[in-house]
Design an enzyme around this catalytic site. Structure first.
Site, PDB file in Angstrom:
ATOM      1  N   PRO A  74      11.268  22.477 -37.573  1.00  6.89           N
ATOM      2  CA  PRO A  74      12.047  22.353 -39.352  1.00  6.89           C
ATOM      3  C   PRO A  74      13.108  23.335 -38.199  1.00  6.89           C
ATOM      4  CG  PRO A  74       9.766  22.902 -38.502  1.00  6.89           C
ATOM      5  CD  PRO A  74       9.264  21.872 -37.043  1.00  6.89           C
ATOM      6  N   GLU A  75      14.061  23.419 -39.067  1.00  2.84           N
ATOM      7  CA  GLU A  75      15.108  24.906 -38.796  1.00  2.84           C
ATOM      8  C   GLU A  75      14.747  25.741 -39.345  1.00  2.84           C
ATOM      9  OE1 GLU A  75      19.040  23.492 -38.364  1.00  2.84           O
ATOM     10  OE2 GLU A  75      17.816  21.447 -37.481  1.00  2.84           O
ATOM     11  N   ARG A 119       2.171  18.114 -31.990  1.00  5.73           N
ATOM     12  CA  ARG A 119       3.233  17.622 -30.549  1.00  5.73           C
ATOM     13  C   ARG A 119       3.096  19.036 -29.457  1.00  5.73           C
ATOM     14  NH1 ARG A 119       9.936  16.312 -29.988  1.00  5.73           N
ATOM     15  NH2 ARG A 119       9.282  16.370 -28.010  1.00  5.73           N
ATOM     16  N   HIS A 151      -4.934  16.698 -35.102  1.00  2.40           N
ATOM     17  CA  HIS A 151      -3.818  17.665 -35.049  1.00  2.40           C
ATOM     18  C   HIS A 151      -4.054  18.665 -36.139  1.00  2.40           C
ATOM     19  CE1 HIS A 151      -2.375  14.444 -32.287  1.00  2.40           C
ATOM     20  NE2 HIS A 151      -2.041  13.667 -33.236  1.00  2.40           N
TER      21      HIS A 151
END
Length: 269
Positions: free
Chosen positions: A2-3, A109, A90
DNA sequence: ATATCCACCTGGCGGC
DNA sequence: TGCCGCCAGGTGGATA
């Protein structure tokens, strides 16, 4: 991941589910994200949620005695589910609420972070950030002055959180294309007029991306599970070697600061 | 201070 | 099908 637009879309998505609710407690199935989730967050019990705000790409879940800081890293996303929905792979952190819902952080990640900021203090990660791009404090003059001090490529400077926050790799590529400025240009060679244009374009693109639900490449989704729709607006990102949408010249793809950089050598100078 | 490079981590893709 | 290298939306930290 995400930006700024994707983080803002996440904030808008979770906020109505959280504000006014009481946070009963926190469960961590995986405490080791970018940093270890601190004890202060895991110890939270029976705290009303006052607000959900954002600074740069950090989300702030505000409680009476401090704020939970959430950063989504490259692959993080948040969803709100019923408490009887079993966690998947996750799904690292659950915040459980008094109405039987759970705010769940999934981060493949684990470059994301969950931190604590006590009331009255500012977390070191938030203390040296530049202006918000969509606020008036991000002025053309400030941007120009920052650029004047730097001989690094303008794309690198645009992505520097000390200059302006929230502009990541996708939107840096897109903004430079729309502004007609080559990403490789040394920042200190930009004129005030060019900095003014670039600032305006950055603001337009970020604002438009927010209204379209952000950009979904692979793992980003809005809190309701829908993808973002800005991907279809992308002019250069991910299109190296393909024709420029304006002049049909094949787009150039290079690496700048280890980040994929795409531009049109004809339209961007 | 600035510029550069590496690190963290998992998974998907293309190539052989 | 399998293995290998490379790539991915971020950014703090080490280094010169």
């Amino acid at each position: 991941m995400p930006e700024l637009p994707e983080v803002e879309v996440s904030r808008l998505g979770i906020s109505p589910h959280l504000v006014g609710r009481t946070l009963l407690g926190v469960t961590a199935r995986q405490r080791q994200l970018r940093w270890l989730v601190p004890d202060e967050v895991l110890a939270i019990a029976n705290q009303p949620i006052l607000a959900v705000t954002r600074r740069a790409k950090y989300l702030l879940i505000e409680l009476q005695n401090g704020s939970i800081i959430v950063h989504l890293g490259m692959s993080g996303h948040l969803k709100v589910v019923a408490s009887d929905v079993s966690p998947g792979k996750h799904d690292h952190i659950d915040w459980c609420f008094d109405n039987g819902t759970v705010l769940r952080l999934n981060d493949t990640r684990r470059f994301g972070a969950v931190l604590w900021q006590a009331k009255g203090s500012i977390h070191p990660l938030l203390s040296a950030l530049g202006p918000e791009p969509l606020q008036a404090e991000f002025t053309a003059e400030h941007f120009f002055q920052q650029c004047q001090k730097r001989q690094a490529p303008i794309k690198t400077v645009l992505m520097d959180n000390h200059v302006v926050v929230g502009v990541g790799n996708i939107y840096a590529n897109e903004a430079l294309f729309k502004a007609g400025i080559a990403p490789t240009r040394a920042a200190n060679t930009l004129t005030l007029a060019q900095c003014t244009v670039l600032r305006e374009v950055v603001r337009q693109i970020l604002a438009q991306a927010i209204t379209q639900g952000g950009t979904t490449l692979k793992d980003f989704s809005q809190v309701d599970g829908k993808p973002g729709y800005f991907k279809q607006e992308l002019q250069v990102y991910g299109r190296g070697g393909k024709p420029c949408p304006v002049c049909s010249t094949n787009l150039t793809e290079i690496r700048l600061g280890q980040r994929s950089t795409v531009y049109c050598h004809h339209c961007q100078q």
